[in-house]
Design an enzyme around this catalytic site. Structure first.
Site, short mmCIF file in Angstrom:
data_model
loop_
_atom_site.label_atom_id
_atom_site.label_comp_id
_atom_site.label_asym_id
_atom_site.label_seq_id
_atom_site.Cartn_x
_atom_site.Cartn_y
_atom_site.Cartn_z
N ASP A 76 -1.19 -0.78 -0.18
CA ASP A 76 -0.85 -2.00 0.61
C ASP A 76 0.70 -1.89 0.66
O ASP A 76 1.14 -1.24 1.64
CB ASP A 76 -1.10 -3.03 -0.41
CG ASP A 76 -1.02 -4.61 0.38
OD1 ASP A 76 -1.00 -4.48 1.54
OD2 ASP A 76 -0.89 -5.40 -0.40
N THR A 77 1.52 -2.58 -0.12
CA THR A 77 3.21 -2.34 -0.17
C THR A 77 3.48 -0.99 -0.42
O THR A 77 4.47 -0.58 -0.28
CB THR A 77 3.66 -3.37 -0.75
OG1 THR A 77 3.42 -3.13 -2.56
CG2 THR A 77 3.19 -4.75 -0.74
N GLY A 78 2.50 -0.29 -1.31
CA GLY A 78 3.25 0.83 -1.91
C GLY A 78 3.71 0.86 -3.32
O GLY A 78 4.04 1.85 -4.08
N LYS A 136 -3.08 -0.07 4.38
CA LYS A 136 -2.63 -1.16 5.51
C LYS A 136 -1.11 -0.93 5.79
O LYS A 136 -0.43 -1.14 4.99
CB LYS A 136 -2.43 -2.49 4.53
CG LYS A 136 -3.81 -3.34 4.46
CD LYS A 136 -3.50 -4.44 3.94
CE LYS A 136 -4.80 -5.18 3.47
NZ LYS A 136 -4.53 -6.38 2.52
N GLY A 179 -10.10 -1.23 -8.98
CA GLY A 179 -10.46 -1.34 -7.44
C GLY A 179 -11.12 0.01 -7.04
O GLY A 179 -12.24 -0.05 -6.30
N GLU A 228 -6.83 6.08 -5.34
CA GLU A 228 -6.75 4.53 -5.20
C GLU A 228 -7.57 3.74 -4.42
O GLU A 228 -8.14 4.48 -3.28
CB GLU A 228 -5.33 3.98 -4.78
CG GLU A 228 -4.35 3.76 -5.57
CD GLU A 228 -4.39 2.37 -6.48
OE1 GLU A 228 -5.73 1.83 -6.13
OE2 GLU A 228 -3.58 1.76 -6.68
N ASP A 269 -11.97 -6.92 -4.43
CA ASP A 269 -12.26 -8.02 -5.19
C ASP A 269 -11.30 -9.23 -4.44
O ASP A 269 -10.28 -9.13 -3.83
CB ASP A 269 -12.07 -8.23 -6.78
CG ASP A 269 -10.64 -8.25 -7.08
OD1 ASP A 269 -9.70 -7.38 -6.46
OD2 ASP A 269 -10.11 -9.36 -7.76
P1 IMP Z 1 0.39 -2.22 -3.63
O1 IMP Z 1 1.08 -2.17 -4.75
O2 IMP Z 1 1.01 -3.66 -2.84
O3 IMP Z 1 0.24 -1.22 -2.51
O4 IMP Z 1 -1.07 -3.05 -3.82
C1 IMP Z 1 -2.10 -2.32 -4.38
C2 IMP Z 1 -3.02 -2.95 -5.02
O5 IMP Z 1 -3.27 -4.49 -4.57
C3 IMP Z 1 -4.37 -2.43 -4.65
O6 IMP Z 1 -4.48 -1.21 -5.53
C4 IMP Z 1 -5.43 -3.66 -4.73
O7 IMP Z 1 -6.10 -3.86 -6.12
C5 IMP Z 1 -4.65 -4.85 -4.25
N1 IMP Z 1 -4.88 -5.07 -2.88
C6 IMP Z 1 -4.01 -4.95 -1.79
N2 IMP Z 1 -4.60 -5.30 -0.58
C7 IMP Z 1 -5.89 -5.86 -1.20
C8 IMP Z 1 -7.11 -6.52 -0.12
O8 IMP Z 1 -7.13 -6.45 0.84
N3 IMP Z 1 -8.23 -6.86 -1.03
C9 IMP Z 1 -8.20 -6.50 -2.31
N4 IMP Z 1 -7.42 -5.94 -3.02
C10 IMP Z 1 -6.18 -5.84 -2.52
#
Ligand code: IMP
Length: 172
Positions: free
Chosen positions: A100-102, A128, A40, A96, A156
């Protein structure tokens, strides 16, 4: 599928230029290992490093994927491509696409900390905050977004739309 643009190419480039200036000031004449987390962040990282000036910069990529299991709050993060270099006593800048959730960042940070770098900082194009499970401090943030699914500029939807020059949300 209709896509509603939320950040134009010009807005993205303007913000990246500002982040590049901040990073350049912070690491002027110092060594810095920039670590994009594929896939990403590929496009963001490519534009960001070209806005970093006067820094002894190296680029070293990693790839990770996270699986969110609904039965547990902590997701599972798998490293698909690890660093090929020793980061002991190095300045690391993780790049990065989005926090999102971290979950991904928490696990990645833990993993890299165990190798005893001098310092780890984080640049993320988007955040987010409304979705956060783990508290993650972002040193260089592009933009905050609402709880909506973004596409384009590296983001994506089912493997597609990464090539769009803008960031958008899928409109129903
Ligand atoms: P986390 O581990 O929940 O913080 O998620 C991180 C990963 O989820 C990111 O590096 C993205 O690849 C994917 N992701 C989270 N939200 C989105 C979105 O809105 N669009 C596309 N990919 C996302």
């Amino acid at each position: 599928m209709k896509i509603k643009e939320i950040f134009s190419p010009a807005q993205i480039q303007q913000r990246i230029a500002e982040l590049g200036q901040e990073i350049s000031r912070e690491y002027q004449d110092q060594e810095l290992y920039v670590v994009p987390i594929l896939t990403g962040s590929l496009i963001f990282a490519a534009d960001l490093i070209r806005q970093i000036k006067g820094v002894d910069l190296q680029l070293h990529c990693m790839a990770a994927s996270s699986y969110h299991d609904s039965t547990e709050t902590s997701g599972n993060v798998q490293i698909n491509l690890d660093l090929k270099v020793d980061i002991f006593n190095k300045n690391i800048l993780i790049v990065e696409d989005i926090v999102d959730t971290g979950t991904t960042l928490l696990k990645l940070r833990e993993m890299l900390e165990a190798r005893h770098p001098r310092q780890i900082k984080l640049a993320s194009l988007l955040s987010k905050p409304g979705r956060r499970i783990y508290e993650i401090s972002i040193d260089y943030l592009g933009f905050e977004v609402e709880n909506q699914f973004v596409v384009g500029y590296g983001f994506d939807y089912q493997g597609r739309m990464r090539e769009l020059p803008y960031i958008g949300v899928l409109a129903p």
